[in-house]
Design an enzyme around this catalytic site. Structure first.
Site, PDB file in Angstrom:
ATOM      1  N   THR A 211       0.827  -1.209   0.000  1.00  0.00           N
ATOM      2  CA  THR A 211       0.000   0.000   0.000  1.00  0.00           C
ATOM      3  C   THR A 211       0.863   1.261   0.000  1.00  0.00           C
ATOM      4  O   THR A 211       1.892   1.318   0.663  1.00  0.00           O
ATOM      5  CB  THR A 211      -0.898  -0.005   1.255  1.00  0.00           C
TER       6      THR A 211
ATOM      7  N   GLU B 163      -6.263  -4.629   3.877  1.00  0.00           N
ATOM      8  CA  GLU B 163      -6.335  -5.632   2.807  1.00  0.00           C
ATOM      9  C   GLU B 163      -7.538  -5.366   1.895  1.00  0.00           C
ATOM     10  O   GLU B 163      -8.162  -6.300   1.392  1.00  0.00           O
ATOM     11  CB  GLU B 163      -6.391  -7.044   3.381  1.00  0.00           C
TER      12      GLU B 163
ATOM     13  N   GLY C 246       2.456  -3.028   8.702  1.00  0.00           N
ATOM     14  CA  GLY C 246       2.716  -3.310  10.113  1.00  0.00           C
ATOM     15  C   GLY C 246       4.168  -3.702  10.312  1.00  0.00           C
ATOM     16  O   GLY C 246       4.718  -4.461   9.524  1.00  0.00           O
TER      17      GLY C 246
END
Lengths: 442, 216
Positions: free
Chosen positions: A144, A425, A183
């Site tokens: 992303t 997601e 993350g």
């Protein structure tokens, strides 16, 4: 035990143990309980109770400390044999120890390592996976971008092949191309699988995965040509250092492109071994994981709301007795749908896992015919299950009246873990549309 | 409603309460619902949702380009994907149940759980089921009655059903959801542990409240 709860258990028409065995299997159930006992008795994990009163830095540090202590403990007990197949157990172990549902290394275990396994060549797996399994390489999955989400063809990060040096030059050409949100990227990781547009001799060959070292393995300092850090505070998930990452013409060896599905030769020739959708398998894998995860979070909220509804009494009846609120039809209509949906989602999770495993087995044999089905199924179910779970957890919270708003309920924490499932997601509306596109095609 | 039943005059926005439409007798006939019938309903509903939006897309594409046609039907597409997902979850639950050889009492209660899940979901999405002509108002009414019956049937097992999830207190980390049910004692202890309670008088009293009072 509270007498109302004791009576509820006595009057049940079945033994919950039989149902637990159906849900987890006898062996896993025993293992879960053994782990819980070990953690409860270990003073190493007592400090985790302090999470609600800690600063962000303290929470992160404590989460990392607990993870390290757990890894040592799991190894000591023979639960970890350097294999990520035990990751489900690891999750359970960690959640029990730290109360927080996730940890700074979750993308490492859930995405980084599976991507190496799924998209690396045999040589690359042999080189990278053992280091990942022993946490010499701590990785994340950087897809992303600041200005781009689920529409992955719109990603801007480039990997331009330089024949002269046999290297890829990874570059973030704009502010919107900065990798954002992965993350563990902020402070934890020293490696990342970076998704970038492959460019050879000016021609774009689409999105491919590249292994990028981010930090020095000894000093943990960011490497030259890279800027990275934490993206700052969020609604929840405070233990995770979601990060940003910017490349400035950063060079990696040609062999760092994960080449199971597509290759670039030394002289810059591109060849593809599988259909491009194989690159998106990691997303299907993670979406499948979310389908399973939201079932457990919903079940936890349902457990809290139901037990409390059996204990709480409210509003005297004609005999002057305050009934258990679980006896009110309106309260039943709050908690029973949550219970039943939890069970439905548990079984749904098992079935999706079975389908995923069979599709993966076929892919490994070169049969990619069921990938569109897998993509459609996981997109739709990820969106639907997370949407519904979020709504029902909020109903569970309200079913606890005012106390549901207190962190003492435990539901506020569950809600914080569920809400992001509706956007990470793939934001759910976008995922429904991906599913719909497949349905139209089929 | 009470006033309407007594024939009293109602404000305009509530007048509908006094005008119950006549329902044709054939719509009130009883219909038997079993797992198989319910699953057929889910399947048909998903199929018709998809067929409906596909037809809308085709019609739109005769007038505008594909991209515009797609954009003008996004809501229908999302609805079709949702109905497909609803159908899948139902299908997976029913097939797990029918393929199982579980302990009989546990299986009996799981069958009730499954039936409630199916009935409740048809009712939750009744607008679509009605629009797709899978359900009529009379059947919806029967399902609502069945849902209430199932609530009563599941009520005695509610606590045991969540106990079976086997989440230890440490994981739930909840004063309300404790296995022992000692909720109020736990809430009291939780309140006492607040960091604001480290001082009987919080420093902000002397620092801000007193000066503020002195200036007013």
């Amino acid at each position: 035990v509270n007498p109302d709860l004791a009576r509820e258990r006595k009057n049940a028409t079945f033994n919950p143990e039989d149902l637990s065995i159906i849900l987890y299997g006898k062996e896993n159930l025993e293992l879960r309980r053994k782990i819980f006992k070990e953690i409860s008795e270990d003073p190493n994990f007592a400090k985790a109770k302090m999470f609600p009163t800690m600063s962000r830095d303290e929470v992160y540090e404590e989460a990392v400390r607990i993870f390290g202590a757990l890894q040592r403990k799991m190894k000591e007990h023979g639960y970890v044999k350097g294999c990520f197949d035990t990751y489900a157990l690891q999750h359970y172990y960690y959640k029990n120890a730290a109360f927080i549902g996730t940890y700074p290394f979750s993308v490492h275990t859930d995405m980084y390592a599976p991507t190496i396994k799924g998209q690396g060549t045999d040589e690359q797996i042999a080189e990278f996976l053992p280091k990942a399994e022993t946490y010499q390489h701590i990785g994340t999955y950087a897809q992303t971008e600041l200005g781009h989400g689920t529409f992955i063809r719109g990603l801007e990060t480039t990997a331009t092949y330089d024949k002269n040096t046999e290297e890829f030059v990874i570059h973030s050409p704009t502010i919107t191309s900065i990798k954002y949100w992965p993350g563990g990227l902020g402070k934890t990781s020293n490696y990342a699988v970076v998704m970038a547009q492959l460019i050879i001799d000016g021609k774009n060959y689409g999105l491919h995965p590249f292994m990028c070292q981010l930090r020095d393995l000894k000093t943990h300092q960011p490497l030259a040509g890279i800027e990275l850090g934490d993206i700052n505070r969020k609604f929840g998930y405070e233990v995770v250092d979601n990060g940003y990452l910017r490349f400035f013409h950063y060079r990696i060896p040609r062999t760092n492109m994960l080449m199971r599905n597509a290759k670039v030769s030394k002289d810059g020739e591109f060849s593809r071994q599988a259909i491009p959708q194989v690159t998106y398998l990691t997303m299907s894998y993670v979406r499948m994981g979310i389908v399973q995860e939201v079932a457990t979070l919903l079940a936890q909220a349902a457990t809290i709301a139901t037990r409390y509804s059996a204990v709480r009494r409210q509003t005297a009846n004609s005999q002057g007795i305050e009934p258990q609120i679980l006896d009110y039809q309106t309260q039943q209509m709050k908690v029973i749908p949550a219970i039943c949906t939890s069970y439905a989602f548990f079984f749904n999770g098992f079935e999706v896992r079975k389908i995923y495993d069979s599709v993966m087995a076929a892919v490994e044999k070169g049969d990619v015919s069921r990938l569109p089905e897998m993509h459609s199924l996981t997109s739709g179910l990820k969106a639907y299950c997370s949407d519904v779970s979020c709504d029902l957890v909020e109903i569970c919270r309200r079913s606890c009246g005012g106390h549901g708003y207190s962190n003492a309920s435990g539901i506020t924490r569950i809600y914080q873990l569920l809400v992001p499932c509706c956007t990470f997601e793939g934001e759910n509306t976008v995922l429904y549309l991906q599913c719909a596109r497949s349905l139209m095609k089929f | 409603l009470g006033k309407a039943q007594k024939g009293e005059e109602l404000p305009s926005s509530l007048q509908f309460l006094g005008h119950l439409p006549d329902v044709p007798p054939e719509l009130m006939s009883a219909v038997k619902f079993d797992m198989s019938t319910l699953m057929t309903a889910f399947q048909l509903n998903a199929l018709r949702s998809v067929l409906h939006v596909a037809s809308e897309l085709q019609t739109a594409q005769k007038k505008v380009n594909y991209e515009t046609a797609w954009n003008n039907n996004l809501q229908g597409l999302v609805e079709a994907a949702k109905m497909y997902s609803v159908y899948l979850v139902a299908k997976f639950f029913v097939s797990a149940l029918s393929a199982s050889q579980w302990e009989s009492r546990a299986k009996a209660v799981l069958t009730q759980v499954c039936e409630f899940y199916l009935v409740n979901n048809i009712l939750d999405h009744s607008g679509t089921f009605l629009q797709n002509d899978v359900l009529n108002p009379s059947q919806a009414s029967l399902l609502r009655t069945r849902r209430i019956e199932l609530l009563a049937e599941l009520r005695p097992n509610a606590v045991a059903l969540v106990d079976a999830f086997d989440y230890p207190d440490r994981l739930l980390n909840s004063c309300l959801g404790r296995y022992d049910g000692n909720v109020y004692e736990a809430l009291y202890e939780y309140a006492k542990s607040s960091s604001l309670n480290q001082h009987q008088v919080h420093p902000s009293f002397h620092k801000y409240v007193k000066p503020m009072r002195e200036t007013l």
